[in-house]
Design a protein around this motif. Structure first.
Motif, PDB file in Angstrom:
ATOM      1  N   VAL A  29       0.841  -1.200   0.000  1.00 49.83           N
ATOM      2  CA  VAL A  29       0.000   0.000   0.000  1.00 49.83           C
ATOM      3  C   VAL A  29       0.877   1.250   0.000  1.00 49.83           C
ATOM      4  O   VAL A  29       0.631   2.201  -0.753  1.00 49.83           O
ATOM      5  N   ALA A  30       1.923   1.247   0.838  1.00 52.26           N
ATOM      6  CA  ALA A  30       2.827   2.400   0.899  1.00 52.26           C
ATOM      7  C   ALA A  30       3.507   2.623  -0.445  1.00 52.26           C
ATOM      8  O   ALA A  30       3.612   3.764  -0.924  1.00 52.26           O
ATOM      9  N   ALA A  31       3.979   1.534  -1.079  1.00 54.41           N
ATOM     10  CA  ALA A  31       4.630   1.664  -2.386  1.00 54.41           C
ATOM     11  C   ALA A  31       3.654   2.183  -3.432  1.00 54.41           C
ATOM     12  O   ALA A  31       3.997   3.048  -4.254  1.00 54.41           O
ATOM     13  N   GLY A  32       2.427   1.680  -3.412  1.00 58.28           N
ATOM     14  CA  GLY A  32       1.409   2.156  -4.354  1.00 58.28           C
ATOM     15  C   GLY A  32       1.090   3.618  -4.150  1.00 58.28           C
ATOM     16  O   GLY A  32       0.913   4.379  -5.111  1.00 58.28           O
ATOM     17  N   ALA A  33       1.018   4.036  -2.871  1.00 58.14           N
ATOM     18  CA  ALA A  33       0.773   5.454  -2.585  1.00 58.14           C
ATOM     19  C   ALA A  33       1.933   6.307  -3.086  1.00 58.14           C
ATOM     20  O   ALA A  33       1.729   7.414  -3.605  1.00 58.14           O
ATOM     21  N   GLY A  34       3.161   5.794  -2.952  1.00 55.40           N
ATOM     22  CA  GLY A  34       4.314   6.531  -3.453  1.00 55.40           C
ATOM     23  C   GLY A  34       4.277   6.709  -4.955  1.00 55.40           C
ATOM     24  O   GLY A  34       4.553   7.797  -5.474  1.00 55.40           O
ATOM     25  N   VAL A  35       3.937   5.632  -5.681  1.00 57.20           N
ATOM     26  CA  VAL A  35       3.800   5.717  -7.139  1.00 57.20           C
ATOM     27  C   VAL A  35       2.758   6.754  -7.517  1.00 57.20           C
ATOM     28  O   VAL A  35       2.964   7.608  -8.400  1.00 57.20           O
ATOM     29  N   LEU A  36       1.614   6.677  -6.854  1.00 58.14           N
ATOM     30  CA  LEU A  36       0.499   7.566  -7.175  1.00 58.14           C
ATOM     31  C   LEU A  36       0.845   9.028  -6.892  1.00 58.14           C
ATOM     32  O   LEU A  36       0.602   9.917  -7.729  1.00 58.14           O
ATOM     33  N   LEU A  37       1.409   9.296  -5.730  1.00 54.00           N
ATOM     34  CA  LEU A  37       1.693  10.680  -5.343  1.00 54.00           C
ATOM     35  C   LEU A  37       2.825  11.279  -6.182  1.00 54.00           C
ATOM     36  O   LEU A  37       2.731  12.430  -6.616  1.00 54.00           O
ATOM     37  N   LEU A  55      -8.798   2.102   0.350  1.00 57.39           N
ATOM     38  CA  LEU A  55      -8.637   3.553   0.243  1.00 57.39           C
ATOM     39  C   LEU A  55      -7.698   3.916  -0.906  1.00 57.39           C
ATOM     40  O   LEU A  55      -7.957   4.861  -1.658  1.00 57.39           O
ATOM     41  N   LEU A  56      -6.613   3.139  -1.058  1.00 56.60           N
ATOM     42  CA  LEU A  56      -5.670   3.401  -2.144  1.00 56.60           C
ATOM     43  C   LEU A  56      -6.316   3.159  -3.505  1.00 56.60           C
ATOM     44  O   LEU A  56      -6.104   3.929  -4.451  1.00 56.60           O
ATOM     45  N   LEU A  57      -7.114   2.099  -3.614  1.00 53.00           N
ATOM     46  CA  LEU A  57      -7.803   1.822  -4.874  1.00 53.00           C
ATOM     47  C   LEU A  57      -8.738   2.973  -5.249  1.00 53.00           C
ATOM     48  O   LEU A  57      -8.778   3.413  -6.404  1.00 53.00           O
ATOM     49  N   GLY A  58      -9.483   3.480  -4.263  1.00 51.68           N
ATOM     50  CA  GLY A  58     -10.370   4.612  -4.523  1.00 51.68           C
ATOM     51  C   GLY A  58      -9.606   5.849  -4.954  1.00 51.68           C
ATOM     52  O   GLY A  58     -10.004   6.546  -5.897  1.00 51.68           O
ATOM     53  N   MET A  59      -8.484   6.120  -4.301  1.00 47.93           N
ATOM     54  CA  MET A  59      -7.682   7.284  -4.658  1.00 47.93           C
ATOM     55  C   MET A  59      -7.114   7.154  -6.072  1.00 47.93           C
ATOM     56  O   MET A  59      -7.071   8.129  -6.830  1.00 47.93           O
ATOM     57  N   ALA A  60      -6.683   5.938  -6.438  1.00 48.80           N
ATOM     58  CA  ALA A  60      -6.131   5.712  -7.779  1.00 48.80           C
ATOM     59  C   ALA A  60      -7.174   5.987  -8.854  1.00 48.80           C
ATOM     60  O   ALA A  60      -6.902   6.657  -9.858  1.00 48.80           O
ATOM     61  N   LEU A  61      -8.377   5.479  -8.654  1.00 54.08           N
ATOM     62  CA  LEU A  61      -9.428   5.662  -9.656  1.00 54.08           C
ATOM     63  C   LEU A  61      -9.854   7.126  -9.757  1.00 54.08           C
ATOM     64  O   LEU A  61     -10.178   7.618 -10.849  1.00 54.08           O
ATOM     65  N   LEU A  62      -9.853   7.830  -8.631  1.00 52.21           N
ATOM     66  CA  LEU A  62     -10.275   9.227  -8.632  1.00 52.21           C
ATOM     67  C   LEU A  62      -9.187  10.173  -9.153  1.00 52.21           C
ATOM     68  O   LEU A  62      -9.469  11.337  -9.422  1.00 52.21           O
ATOM     69  N   THR A  63      -7.960   9.663  -9.301  1.00 56.12           N
ATOM     70  CA  THR A  63      -6.881  10.477  -9.865  1.00 56.12           C
ATOM     71  C   THR A  63      -6.946  10.520 -11.388  1.00 56.12           C
ATOM     72  O   THR A  63      -6.511  11.501 -12.011  1.00 56.12           O
ATOM     73  N   LEU A  64      -7.490   9.484 -12.008  1.00 56.41           N
ATOM     74  CA  LEU A  64      -7.526   9.394 -13.473  1.00 56.41           C
ATOM     75  C   LEU A  64      -8.174  10.604 -14.155  1.00 56.41           C
ATOM     76  O   LEU A  64      -7.673  11.067 -15.183  1.00 56.41           O
ATOM     77  N   PRO A  65      -9.289  11.167 -13.623  1.00 50.83           N
ATOM     78  CA  PRO A  65      -9.898  12.322 -14.298  1.00 50.83           C
ATOM     79  C   PRO A  65      -9.024  13.568 -14.375  1.00 50.83           C
ATOM     80  O   PRO A  65      -9.310  14.469 -15.162  1.00 50.83           O
ATOM     81  N   ALA A 119      -2.731   9.583 -16.014  1.00 45.21           N
ATOM     82  CA  ALA A 119      -3.211   8.289 -16.491  1.00 45.21           C
ATOM     83  C   ALA A 119      -2.301   7.173 -15.979  1.00 45.21           C
ATOM     84  O   ALA A 119      -2.775   6.127 -15.528  1.00 45.21           O
ATOM     85  N   PHE A 120      -0.988   7.408 -16.052  1.00 40.70           N
ATOM     86  CA  PHE A 120      -0.048   6.414 -15.540  1.00 40.70           C
ATOM     87  C   PHE A 120      -0.212   6.247 -14.034  1.00 40.70           C
ATOM     88  O   PHE A 120      -0.212   5.117 -13.510  1.00 40.70           O
ATOM     89  N   ALA A 121      -0.353   7.342 -13.301  1.00 41.73           N
ATOM     90  CA  ALA A 121      -0.455   7.300 -11.841  1.00 41.73           C
ATOM     91  C   ALA A 121      -1.632   6.447 -11.386  1.00 41.73           C
ATOM     92  O   ALA A 121      -1.479   5.512 -10.591  1.00 41.73           O
ATOM     93  N   GLY A 122      -2.810   6.765 -11.891  1.00 41.41           N
ATOM     94  CA  GLY A 122      -4.009   6.042 -11.467  1.00 41.41           C
ATOM     95  C   GLY A 122      -3.994   4.585 -11.876  1.00 41.41           C
ATOM     96  O   GLY A 122      -4.347   3.692 -11.098  1.00 41.41           O
ATOM     97  N   THR A 123      -3.569   4.312 -13.107  1.00 40.35           N
ATOM     98  CA  THR A 123      -3.568   2.936 -13.605  1.00 40.35           C
ATOM     99  C   THR A 123      -2.564   2.074 -12.853  1.00 40.35           C
ATOM    100  O   THR A 123      -2.871   0.933 -12.456  1.00 40.35           O
ATOM    101  N   ALA A 124      -1.355   2.575 -12.645  1.00 36.58           N
ATOM    102  CA  ALA A 124      -0.313   1.799 -11.967  1.00 36.58           C
ATOM    103  C   ALA A 124      -0.712   1.467 -10.530  1.00 36.58           C
ATOM    104  O   ALA A 124      -0.568   0.318 -10.086  1.00 36.58           O
ATOM    105  N   ALA A 125      -1.227   2.459  -9.785  1.00 32.60           N
ATOM    106  CA  ALA A 125      -1.615   2.212  -8.390  1.00 32.60           C
ATOM    107  C   ALA A 125      -2.787   1.238  -8.304  1.00 32.60           C
ATOM    108  O   ALA A 125      -2.819   0.353  -7.436  1.00 32.60           O
ATOM    109  N   ALA A 126      -3.763   1.384  -9.206  1.00 34.62           N
ATOM    110  CA  ALA A 126      -4.915   0.479  -9.200  1.00 34.62           C
ATOM    111  C   ALA A 126      -4.482  -0.954  -9.494  1.00 34.62           C
ATOM    112  O   ALA A 126      -4.961  -1.910  -8.856  1.00 34.62           O
TER     113      ALA A 126
END
Length: 437
Positions: free
Chosen positions: A265-273, A323-333, A410-417
């Motif tokens: 989860v921490a690594a995914g959050a790092g990728v996303l942020l 929570l991370l999955l929700g954040m990833a999907l909401l970043t895509l827009p 697009a990369f951020a949301g897809t990779a974390a999801a």
């Protein structure tokens, strides 16, 4: 929800002081990310992939150094553990702005290795000062404090870069961080409870006697059993016993499947942020108004602050993975933004879940790992977060250089999801196999 928990927790002087010190210590690094990116892109005239490579080396250094710094805090105390960081912050970031890109890469790695471990120290100390459900509120308050810092830090960094120079900005970051480290050493927040420090290590008889003496008469028999089991486990994990393989496995006996999932989860959050951060800089800079960066970061962090306040007041936990999955999907827009204001507005939905993700993950680590190993565990948690950052920043930068600013989101949301979905599938598979056995 019960928002009075914030008032009750902030009434505790050590907690309030620790949160304030954490804010002051984080502020220089909050400006450093934007300054480094603009220094590489504008001052050194390189692309965003090159800027992402510098950020990646900083975070790789942090990822390698964080567990070591955490173990040093556990073993020698906070003040001695911070001395190398204070010296390196002042020296490296005063020299780095004056060297070529190639030498900047080297200094970025060394600087990351000796970065002031504010995140792990503050979280470790909060884990000591707050227990039970108060931990969720304490970690949420720390996330909120971090968001307040990042509302102002990037904006200050952008102003320094555009009105003065990135050279001056990075030098100020190093000197300010060193000063913050000295202040943290002076404050010296607790990283171990007094009760834990009083118990002898690897001594079955002494540990048993200590617990039995403290237990009521009708609970002494079960207390003996519990104390013996705990002391024998500590003795089995004594790194001075057994061979190299035994010592290595004993050193990581605290790592369970649940702890490993939190690290993902921490690594995914790092990728996303990190990817979103590079995307924001690229999107705003492409409009020709880099000075407007502060607007987007302020809105993004304000959304995270609001989300953190709501999550910290909740009476139940939410899985950090969900929570991370929700954040990833909401970043895509955010990839649909056309200017600064639309980008700021589109950052709000994903930003609402930023602080809850980090708070939930930190709380989970504190619940799963004993206090004796929590400094090291928080160090590895920070390493996972920064490893994700190291992966996300250069890949997002490469996508931006090849396709355009929108591709960063697009990369951020897809990779974390994808990281969340793969981890959930792997955990389910391991759990089924364990059940069969």
């Amino acid at each position: 929800m019960n928002f009075s928990v914030y008032r009750d927790l902030l009434s505790i002087v050590p907690v309030r002081r620790l949160l304030l010190v954490g804010m002051l210590a984080r502020f220089p690094h909050a400006a450093a990310g934007v300054l480094l990116t603009l220094h590489v892109v504008l001052t050194l005239d390189k692309g965003y992939a090159a800027a992402g490579a510098v950020a990646a080396l900083v975070t790789i250094g942090i990822a390698v150094g964080a567990p070591w710094r955490g173990r040093r805090v556990d073993n020698v105390g906070l003040r001695r553990a911070l001395i190398p960081s204070v010296i390196s912050e002042a020296v490296i970031w005063s020299v780095a702005p004056h060297v070529s890109y190639e030498w900047l890469l080297v200094l970025a790695l060394i600087g990351g290795l000796f970065t002031l471990p504010v995140f792990s120290v503050v979280r470790q100390s909060l884990g000591v000062l707050a227990t039970g459900d108060k931990r969720r509120t304490a970690f949420t308050l720390d996330s909120i404090a971090t968001e307040i810092v990042f509302m102002g830090g990037p904006a200050v960094g952008a102003v320094l870069a555009t009105s003065l120079s990135t050279v001056v900005g990075l030098t100020l970051v190093g000197l300010s961080t060193a000063a913050a480290g000295l202040f943290l050493m002076w404050f010296n927040p607790p990283t171990r409870s007094a009760a834990t420090g009083a118990l002898p290590e690897h001594d079955v008889e002494a540990a048993t006697a200590a617990v039995v003496t403290a237990a009521p008469a009708h609970l002494r028999e079960p207390a003996v059993e519990l104390a013996q089991a705990a002391a024998e486990q500590a003795e089995a994990e004594d790194p001075s016993r057994g061979g190299i393989l035994h010592r290595f496995s004993a050193g990581f006996s605290w790592v369970t499947l649940s702890v490993a999932v939190v690290f993902v989860v921490a690594a995914g959050a790092g990728v996303l942020l990190a990817s979103s951060d590079v995307g924001i800089v690229a999107m705003v800079e492409s409009t020709g108004n880099p000075g407007e960066l502060g607007i987007v970061f302020a809105v993004w962090c304000a959304a995270s602050l609001v989300g953190g306040l709501v999550y910290g007041a909740m009476n139940r936990k939410i899985s950090p993975m969900l929570l991370l999955l929700g954040m990833a999907l909401l970043t895509l827009p955010m990839s649909l933004a056309t200017d600064t204001m639309s980008l700021a507005l589109l950052s709000i939905p994903g930003g609402l879940l930023c602080a809850p993700v980090l708070s939930a993950a930190s709380e989970r680590v504190a619940d799963l790992v004993s206090e004796e190993r929590r400094g090291e565990a928080m160090g590895w948690y920070g390493s996972a977060l920064t490893t994700g950052t190291a992966i996300g920043a250069p890949l997002a930068g490469a996508a931006i250089d090849t396709i355009g600013p929108a591709s960063g989101f697009a990369f951020a949301g897809t990779a974390a999801a994808l990281m969340v979905l793969i981890t959930l599938g792997a955990r389910a598979l391991v759990t089924r196999r364990s059940a069969r056995v």
